[in-house]
Design an enzyme around this catalytic site. Sequence first.
Site, PDB file in Angstrom:
ATOM      1  N   ALA A 120       0.830  -1.210   0.000  1.00 52.30           N
ATOM      2  CA  ALA A 120       0.000   0.000   0.000  1.00 52.30           C
ATOM      3  C   ALA A 120       0.863   1.258   0.000  1.00 52.30           C
ATOM      4  CB  ALA A 120      -0.903   0.010   1.229  1.00 52.30           C
ATOM      5  N   ASP A 121       0.473   2.219  -0.829  1.00 56.55           N
ATOM      6  CA  ASP A 121       1.111   3.539  -0.793  1.00 56.55           C
ATOM      7  C   ASP A 121       0.177   4.473  -0.028  1.00 56.55           C
ATOM      8  OD1 ASP A 121      -0.941   4.228  -2.563  1.00 56.55           O
ATOM      9  OD2 ASP A 121       0.362   4.266  -4.317  1.00 56.55           O
ATOM     10  N   SER A 122       0.496   5.750   0.021  1.00 57.12           N
ATOM     11  CA  SER A 122      -0.311   6.689   0.808  1.00 57.12           C
ATOM     12  C   SER A 122      -1.748   6.797   0.277  1.00 57.12           C
ATOM     13  CB  SER A 122       0.352   8.058   0.859  1.00 57.12           C
ATOM     14  OG  SER A 122       0.532   8.579  -0.442  1.00 57.12           O
TER      15      SER A 122
END
Length: 140
Positions: free
Chosen positions: A93-95
């Site tokens: 997951a990224d931001s």
Amino acid sequence: MASIAGMSISAPSRSLSFQQSQATTKISSLKSVSFSSQRKSFQSPALRSLRFQVSCAAKAETVEKVCEIVKKQLALPDDSEVTGESKFAALGADSLDTVEIVMGLEEAFGISVEEENAQNIASVQDAADMIEKLVESKSA
């Protein structure tokens, strides 16, 4: 009560996690923890290597529901292992994904997460703990 290497752990309510090597024992509903040993000091090599982790963890049902939401938001396969200890970054997951996860949690649990609280969520357990606090304060 759990007893390992001459130490006893009593856990009357909330959640306790006791780790020795790779074995983990979880005790649900812990409010207080007491440690006792037949020795007065923790100088024994066997005791020095023990690692204790105590957390006031969310209910298992909450953690499971968060795991399912995280799997769905990240489009992870059904056989992917996602646990309370799973970090969002380790799951890929990224931001932006994290924002979408928080939005999914808000919808599923009927809560509203402040931006500053959302920035402190790094794992499934963090999210589940925050949800329970918000749900509890909402019902109070």
